[in-house]
Motif scaffolding. Structure first.
Motif, PDB file in Angstrom:
ATOM      1  N   GLY A 272      -5.551   6.609  -5.474  1.00 32.33           N
ATOM      2  CA  GLY A 272      -5.087   7.333  -6.646  1.00 32.33           C
ATOM      3  C   GLY A 272      -5.348   6.559  -7.929  1.00 32.33           C
ATOM      4  O   GLY A 272      -5.723   7.144  -8.957  1.00 32.33           O
TER       5      GLY A 272
ATOM      6  N   ARG B 203       0.840  -1.203   0.000  1.00 32.23           N
ATOM      7  CA  ARG B 203       0.000   0.000   0.000  1.00 32.23           C
ATOM      8  C   ARG B 203       0.874   1.250   0.000  1.00 32.23           C
ATOM      9  O   ARG B 203       0.629   2.198  -0.742  1.00 32.23           O
ATOM     10  CB  ARG B 203      -0.921   0.027   1.223  1.00 32.23           C
ATOM     11  CG  ARG B 203      -1.861  -1.134   1.362  1.00 32.23           C
ATOM     12  CD  ARG B 203      -2.926  -1.190   0.265  1.00 32.23           C
ATOM     13  NE  ARG B 203      -3.595  -2.474   0.327  1.00 32.23           N
ATOM     14  CZ  ARG B 203      -3.237  -3.548  -0.383  1.00 32.23           C
ATOM     15  NH1 ARG B 203      -2.213  -3.472  -1.210  1.00 32.23           N
ATOM     16  NH2 ARG B 203      -3.906  -4.683  -0.273  1.00 32.23           N
ATOM     17  N   THR B 204       1.894   1.258   0.839  1.00 36.51           N
ATOM     18  CA  THR B 204       2.791   2.409   0.915  1.00 36.51           C
ATOM     19  C   THR B 204       3.545   2.599  -0.392  1.00 36.51           C
ATOM     20  O   THR B 204       3.733   3.725  -0.868  1.00 36.51           O
ATOM     21  CB  THR B 204       3.783   2.232   2.076  1.00 36.51           C
ATOM     22  OG1 THR B 204       3.055   2.101   3.299  1.00 36.51           O
ATOM     23  CG2 THR B 204       4.732   3.403   2.177  1.00 36.51           C
TER      24      THR B 204
ATOM     25  N   TRP C 296       2.691   1.962  -3.444  1.00 34.81           N
ATOM     26  CA  TRP C 296       1.915   2.471  -4.574  1.00 34.81           C
ATOM     27  C   TRP C 296       1.250   3.815  -4.291  1.00 34.81           C
ATOM     28  O   TRP C 296       0.781   4.482  -5.212  1.00 34.81           O
ATOM     29  CB  TRP C 296       0.848   1.444  -4.968  1.00 34.81           C
ATOM     30  CG  TRP C 296       1.461   0.235  -5.594  1.00 34.81           C
ATOM     31  CD1 TRP C 296       1.704  -0.964  -4.995  1.00 34.81           C
ATOM     32  CD2 TRP C 296       1.945   0.110  -6.925  1.00 34.81           C
ATOM     33  NE1 TRP C 296       2.315  -1.829  -5.882  1.00 34.81           N
ATOM     34  CE2 TRP C 296       2.464  -1.189  -7.074  1.00 34.81           C
ATOM     35  CE3 TRP C 296       1.986   0.975  -8.018  1.00 34.81           C
ATOM     36  CZ2 TRP C 296       3.017  -1.654  -8.260  1.00 34.81           C
ATOM     37  CZ3 TRP C 296       2.542   0.523  -9.208  1.00 34.81           C
ATOM     38  CH2 TRP C 296       3.056  -0.778  -9.317  1.00 34.81           C
ATOM     39  N   ASP C 297       1.217   4.220  -3.048  1.00 31.65           N
ATOM     40  CA  ASP C 297       0.506   5.444  -2.680  1.00 31.65           C
ATOM     41  C   ASP C 297       1.092   6.662  -3.401  1.00 31.65           C
ATOM     42  O   ASP C 297       2.292   6.918  -3.339  1.00 31.65           O
ATOM     43  CB  ASP C 297       0.604   5.655  -1.162  1.00 31.65           C
ATOM     44  CG  ASP C 297      -0.191   6.851  -0.685  1.00 31.65           C
ATOM     45  OD1 ASP C 297      -1.254   7.136  -1.274  1.00 31.65           O
ATOM     46  OD2 ASP C 297       0.250   7.510   0.269  1.00 31.65           O
ATOM     47  N   GLY C 298       0.227   7.404  -4.093  1.00 34.40           N
ATOM     48  CA  GLY C 298       0.647   8.618  -4.773  1.00 34.40           C
ATOM     49  C   GLY C 298       1.391   8.417  -6.071  1.00 34.40           C
ATOM     50  O   GLY C 298       1.938   9.378  -6.623  1.00 34.40           O
TER      51      GLY C 298
ATOM     52  N   ASP D 131      -5.636   1.172  -4.080  1.00 25.47           N
ATOM     53  CA  ASP D 131      -5.047   2.505  -4.018  1.00 25.47           C
ATOM     54  C   ASP D 131      -6.041   3.554  -4.526  1.00 25.47           C
ATOM     55  O   ASP D 131      -6.548   3.461  -5.647  1.00 25.47           O
ATOM     56  CB  ASP D 131      -3.778   2.553  -4.863  1.00 25.47           C
ATOM     57  CG  ASP D 131      -3.096   3.898  -4.796  1.00 25.47           C
ATOM     58  OD1 ASP D 131      -2.465   4.174  -3.762  1.00 25.47           O
ATOM     59  OD2 ASP D 131      -3.216   4.673  -5.759  1.00 25.47           O
TER      60      ASP D 131
END
Length: 270
Positions: free
Chosen positions: A79, A13-14, A16-18, A77
């Motif tokens: 985004g 998760r971290t 792919w974030d943003g 995600d």
């Protein structure tokens, strides 16, 4: 204390974030290659009710809509979901192995390069089977253990540039892992009670410019991006130099790279 599977999912998760925009500008075209074969194997035509699980920026969902299918999509995600929605996809945020759909809701489920991003692949497959109608079709792709030379270009550049792998790389619990071969993926699907299972390899040369292929990594996309962006600036400079040197092996004579890749494609019925 988090389980190994929970830790794996948290890192994913971290990671792919943003990064939806950077993914769309780089590795999304690579992952789009099998979409036609994916939808053909899922027998997606006008009126088919399809779930695109792990839609990313919506490539497979949009292709299914162009065939006249009814499409829902999810991604872990936000985004990515926003990007898919911008393309007209009915998408929402949800992470395997928990989906907000009724039992037997869909005629077909597709999951394009998704199973490699979940900490509990068996639980994920059980959930995908749950939302399929009896006899419904599951089709998924996954990177193969037999790698094409193009898949290792950035890895080789990192090694030659002296990159130190960061401590936070996603590592799946060995108890949850499986053989990334046609036979191993078929066995995993059969273990999840799917029938009529078929699994094969896909091979293709992905074409990208030197800057496009580098752009995903330097923007932190995927595991290779996590490696690159965790380095000291001078190390990144060395990696880039080695990347430019090594990329000459893949020049196609037309200003692009021809990068051999190998993936698995499997289909089965619920």
């Amino acid at each position: 204390m988090r389980s190994p599977a929970e830790a794996f999912d948290a890192i994913e998760r971290t990671m792919w974030d943003g990064r939806a925009q950077a993914y769309a500008a780089s590795f999304a075209r690579l992952c789009a290659y099998p979409v036609g074969a994916l939808l053909d194997a899922a027998e997606v035509t006008a009126g088919t009710y399809v779930l695109d699980a792990g839609t990313g920026t919506g490539t497979a969902a949009m292709a299914a809509r162009r065939r006249g299918a009814r499409v829902r999509a999810v991604d872990a995600d936000a985004g990515m979901v926003a990007a898919a929605r911008a393309g007209g996809v009915d998408a929402g945020v949800a992470a395997l192995p928990e989906l907000p759909f009724a039992d037997g809701e869909f005629d077909a489920v597709v999951a394009n390069f998704v199973l490699n991003h979940v900490g509990r692949p068996r639980a994920a497959l059980a959930e995908l089977r749950r939302v399929l109608r009896p006899g419904g079709r599951l089709v998924l792709t996954l990177w193969s253990a037999r790698r094409g030379a193009g898949q290792d270009l950035l890895v080789r550049a990192c090694e030659a540039g002296g990159a130190v792998p960061p401590a936070g790389l996603p590592r799946r619990d060995p108890a949850e892992d499986f053989a990334r071969t046609p036979e191993g993926l078929a066995e995993l699907l059969e273990e999840a009670a799917f029938t009529a299972v078929e699994s094969t390899e896909l091979e293709w040369d992905h074409r990208a410019t030197v800057e496009e292929w580098w752009g995903g990594a330097v923007a932190g996309v995927a595991t290779i991006g996590l490696v690159v962006t965790s380095q000291e600036p001078e190390t990144v400079v060395r990696i880039r130099q080695e990347y430019e040197r090594l990329s000459g092996e893949f020049a196609d004579g037309g200003g692009r790279l021809a990068l051999p890749h190998v993936a698995l494609l499997a289909h089965a019925r619920a």
